[in-house]
Scaffold this active site. Structure first.
Site, short mmCIF file in Angstrom:
data_model
loop_
_atom_site.label_atom_id
_atom_site.label_comp_id
_atom_site.label_asym_id
_atom_site.label_seq_id
_atom_site.Cartn_x
_atom_site.Cartn_y
_atom_site.Cartn_z
N ASP A 168 0.85 -1.19 0.00
CA ASP A 168 0.00 0.00 0.00
C ASP A 168 0.88 1.24 0.00
O ASP A 168 2.02 1.21 0.47
CB ASP A 168 -0.91 0.00 1.23
CG ASP A 168 -2.08 0.97 1.08
OD1 ASP A 168 -2.50 1.24 -0.07
OD2 ASP A 168 -2.58 1.45 2.11
N GLU A 169 0.34 2.34 -0.52
CA GLU A 169 1.04 3.63 -0.58
C GLU A 169 2.40 3.48 -1.25
O GLU A 169 3.41 3.98 -0.78
CB GLU A 169 1.17 4.24 0.81
CG GLU A 169 -0.14 4.43 1.54
CD GLU A 169 -1.08 5.45 0.90
OE1 GLU A 169 -0.67 6.15 -0.06
OE2 GLU A 169 -2.23 5.56 1.36
N GLY A 179 -1.71 13.49 5.00
CA GLY A 179 -2.93 14.15 5.43
C GLY A 179 -4.14 13.47 4.85
O GLY A 179 -4.04 12.56 4.03
#
Length: 194
Positions: free
Chosen positions: A92-93, A172
């Site tokens: 992920d990411e 964020g």
């Protein structure tokens, strides 16, 4: 609607990349595929960049609060230490991993592993983000997911930053980013230049 790649004829390893803007469901789709692999009795290992601490240290978590246990790593070379019985690897990411992630995931695919990768394809400037462009180039299967533009309701393809911070990596959520279509992303950036 997500269409999962059809793998019945695939006998060796491969790379699947799920990409799109923020709030488009990338992690949700990654988790869905990982759960299906586990239900099928496949050994699954999931990793995330250690820098991503937004929701949980030891899990990948979608915006809908679905989660899957994951190991945080600082270098992509750590993926090569996997036990042989692991057949499905989730990342992920991926935009936050180092450039060697491309080489290491290909090495794992050559060893017969299925690698499912989720990540932002573009940064807040609308430019390719980290190693994602190279991962997309070498992947056998690509799924581009879309959010809904927070301004006009069209399909969103861009992550628009709401703060003036120009650092490429700023972690964020909805407090710092909006999903926007091409037109609203461009209009917002033109207003920011005034």
């Amino acid at each position: 609607m997500f269409l999962e790649p059809h793998f019945s004829g695939q006998r060796s390893g491969w790379l699947e990349v799920i990409c799109g803007s923020m709030f488009s469901g990338k992690t949700e789709e990654l988790i869905r595929r990982l759960k299906r692999a586990r239900i099928a009795g496949q050994e699954v290992a999931v990793f995330k960049p250690a820098v991503d601490t937004r929701y949980a240290d030891q899990s990948v978590v979608s915006h809908d609060s679905n989660s899957f246990q994951a190991t945080p790593i600082t270098r992509s070379a750590q993926l090569l230490d996997l036990p042989d019985q692991v057949s499905v690897i989730g990342l992920d990411e991926a935009q936050f991993f180092d450039a060697d992630i491309v080489k290491h995931t290909q090495d794992l695919a050559h060893r017969g592993k299925r690698i499912i990768i989720a990540g932002l394809d573009m940064d807040f400037r609308g430019k390719p983000f980290g190693p994602m462009a190279d991962l997309l180039a070498v992947a056998e299967y690509i799924t581009k997911v879309h959010a809904i533009c927070s301004h006009c309701g069209n399909l969103a393809t861009h992550s628009y930053r709401l703060t003036p911070n120009q650092d490429t990596v700023v972690l964020g959520e909805k407090d710092l980013y909006e999903a926007r279509c091409r037109k609203c992303f461009r209009m917002g950036n033109m207003l920011d230049l005034r």
